[in-house]
Scaffold this active site. Structure first.
Site, PDB file in Angstrom:
ATOM      1  CG  LEU B  13      -2.631  10.543  64.019  1.00 51.00           C
ATOM      2  CD1 LEU B  13      -3.415  11.391  63.255  1.00 51.00           C
ATOM      3  CD2 LEU B  13      -2.964  10.067  65.367  1.00 51.00           C
ATOM      4  CD  GLU B 131      -6.438  17.957  42.851  1.00 52.28           C
ATOM      5  OE1 GLU B 131      -5.387  17.672  42.288  1.00 52.28           O
ATOM      6  OE2 GLU B 131      -7.345  18.226  42.350  1.00 52.28           O
ATOM      7  CG  ASP B 203       6.971   9.985  44.083  1.00 47.15           C
ATOM      8  OD1 ASP B 203       6.304   9.583  44.910  1.00 47.15           O
ATOM      9  OD2 ASP B 203       7.057  10.929  43.819  1.00 47.15           O
ATOM     10  CE  LYS B 207       3.999  12.447  43.501  1.00 52.55           C
ATOM     11  NZ  LYS B 207       5.285  13.262  44.022  1.00 52.55           N
TER      12      LYS B 207
END
Lengths: 434, 434
Positions: B13, B131, B203, B207
């Site tokens: 959260l 996605e 990072d 991807k």
């Protein structure tokens, strides 16, 4: 051919049709891996069966009778790339009634009769896909329907007609007039012999009607798109725009505010830092703004044999995957939002105006007074060196005003004795932050 | 809540998690229209149950025990936005084993353990969608998997890390050094307190591993991505690049030639007319080249609460639609192409080299000789005004050469007594036509 072959009927063997045939042949293995099926082109509908073709076909494959496809029970999917309204509409309707799925690249048809055809498809449990109808090789319809399914799209701005974008790019590059560049575009094959549907903005309007329907989920019809073409654009407009930091483009704008919608196609000034400003030549691009996602942009070739064929065959792959899963015709969401169109008092934008005025003292004060009376404030004013005896040229860019306000200002300008003529007026779209 | 409610367990959260909650609440009606289901968040896994939250939750909704989600039979879908490898991997695995579908934004996890999780999902007939893991709000994975399903993708170039793109944009704008701009980015919240994974390129590499796997349909693993970060980039490099018409960006490149693949992340010089050259600040963009479609580009926000949340909730919509159709876990195509990686002799590019050399006559001839010996020809050579006593600075841009050739040239340069040091070297990517 065994159980694992899907039979396709192809309607039309022009540029796109030939591309579809090539792609299916060249990528047979890849397509099989993705769909688990072989794709066989069973029949091809052509106008002239005896014409020499760049793609060689077996005997009996070509036909000039639509029934050979429509009444052929072996054919599961009809791919329509013949274009035009009739008889394409009739054929697709019939194909759907026969329980065949349809993939089409036909924007004219989908903009005018999409709702009807989609409703027949829904009744019969058939798919109709039409990714190729907007922006050729860019998978923009998928992005709107699936990629942004969770978001509320507020604005789409598109350069969705390659011919006009090529013409305006060349007018800027060479300072040449519209007619000359159009002629050159026709010679190079970038414009049709009858260029009306492109240069009058109608082709772009059809695509915007499709984008608006899918993006806003409202039943938008073509007549609701306000259209203005580029035939009146002059090289001076293009150059003055550039001097003020803008690029003149034919853009489609579909915008939604407080549940009310506007859709238009017009030559407009894009701020130099707008993501669409650098889209040149026959390329297409669509900016999509979502409430949650913010600004995105999709760019690619807007037409052409192979780009358009990829969109058609990718749709074909989706249909075949759905056939395997037995879920055709069940994934489409019909437009469900109430359609409310904006009145001219609700359409807001900045505007560029180029005026020829009497070259006498006090003119500027009288001009700005007319804008002030309609509560339109000005962002930029540029007085140009005198071009003719007793005429001065003035360029104004307004702050945001309603279309209604702009019409009132225009009326005042037209009635005024200091204004010789309104040379041009364009909508202005700002850059990233506006 | 009736039959038409789908119950979701949310893991995490933080920023994205709160965005997901907001989006589901704000768009409940639209989501219902699209899926025919209400979405109810049944449980939220948090580290600290008692922490004050910006989103108010009913009592009993928050839990710090993963079992409350994983063993809850009412929960159909788990949305994982907690990040990190463990325990996220364990939780997702367990959720799948329990027959729950999974939506995740976790690029680290998918790059490292995607194959494993997707195979568990396939066994159990469950969906795993991700996605949001690449380029935040841009629906690029959908485009690769569906939009270009009929095409053969040959190259993808991506700006897929917002932090480094922000840093390089600011270095260019202000001429400031890396450390200073990094510090500012940290203050503004654009870079993490521990920025290593961003600035070292890891990072972006994750991807690119995901993009490469989906785009080329090969099982690509993270170790196969060659990575170099931006910590060594100097303001001088950025400025010299600009002087020569290039922009220095951290780019991921995944390229396929004759069935062999290379994937890398590095600071590289993009030609000023490259579609990615104008992507500034925290925005992301991916250029996709297909054999048939040609060049396309997808642009949008790469991160942030709401953009990332749109991708997550759009995936959630897809899962729910598939649940209604009963086809979960059956649409995914596992990588099926044989993976062959290029050797350094097969990776071709142009290169930019900045050298400090002895300021004496005949240096240039000796330099160019070293390139000639390895059959590397030069596109541009720029000798700069002398900066220090007895040192000259030379910038060279090569024509296309293999990585192997470049290494050999570097060796020669390093051994040469006229070269004081190789100040920097970067790969160069051309514009539209190259």
């Amino acid at each position: 051919m065994g159980e694992d072959t899907v039979k396709v009927g192809l309607m039309g063997l022009g540029t796109v049709g030939s591309g579809v045939v090539r792609l299916i042949e060249d990528h047979q293995e890849d397509l099989y891996h993705q769909t688990g099926r072989r794709i066989a082109i069973e029949k091809v509908l052509v106008r002239d069966r005896l014409k020499k073709r760049s793609v060689p076909f077996g005997k009996g494959l070509l036909t000039d009778r639509a029934e050979d496809l429509l009444e052929n029970r072996e054919i599961d999917i009809v791919v329509e790339v013949m274009g035009g309204i009739e008889p394409a509409r009739e054929y697709i309707r019939e194909a759907l009634l026969q329980g065949k799925h349809v993939v089409t690249a036909n924007k004219d048809l989908m903009a005018l009769h999409g709702a009807e055809l989609l409703s027949v498809a829904a009744e019969k449990g058939c798919d109709v896909f039409y990714e190729a109808s907007v922006a050729g090789g860019i998978p923009i319809l998928r992005a709107l329907v699936e990629g942004f399914s969770s978001d509320r799209i507020t604005k789409m701005i598109g350069i969705v007609n390659g011919t006009t974008n090529y013409i305006l790019t060349e007018m800027k590059r060479r300072g040449a007039p519209f007619g000359e560049v159009l002629h050159q575009a026709q010679t190079l094959g970038y414009a049709e012999a009858d260029p009306a549907s492109d240069v009058d903005g109608l082709d772009a309007a059809r695509k915007m009607a499709i984008l608006g329907t899918l993006g806003f989920r409202i039943p938008l019809s073509l007549e609701e798109v306000k259209v203005r073409g580029i035939a009146d654009v002059t090289p001076e407009d293009v150059q003055f725009a550039e001097q003020m930091g803008y690029i003149l483009k034919l853009v489609g704008i579909a915008q939604q505010d407080h549940g009310k919608v506007e859709v238009s196609v017009q030559p407009a000034l894009l701020s130099g830092d707008h993501p669409l400003a650098s889209v040149e030549g026959v390329y297409n691009a669509v900016s999509v703004y979502g409430e949650a996602v913010g600004e995105t942009m999709f760019y690619g070739p807007g037409a052409g044999e192979m780009p358009t064929a990829t969109a058609v065959v990718s749709d074909l792959v989706t249909v075949i995957k759905q056939m395997r899963l037995g879920v055709n015709g069940r994934g489409t969401v019909a437009p469900y939002r109430e359609k409310q169109l904006k009145s001219p008092r609700e359409v807001f934008a900045k505007y560029f105006l180029r005026l020829h005025v009497a070259d006498e003292s006090g003119v500027m004060a009288r001009l700005t007074q007319m804008f002030a009376e309609e509560e339109v404030s000005l962002e930029k004013v540029l007085q140009l060196p005198r071009s003719r005896e007793k005429e001065a040229e003035i360029i104004l860019i307004t702050h945001t005003a309603s279309l209604h306000q702009l019409s009132r200002v225009r009326e005042q300008l037209e009635e005024s004795d200091v204004v010789i003529r309104i040379q041009s007026d364009y909508r202005v779209e700002g850059g990233l932050s506006s």
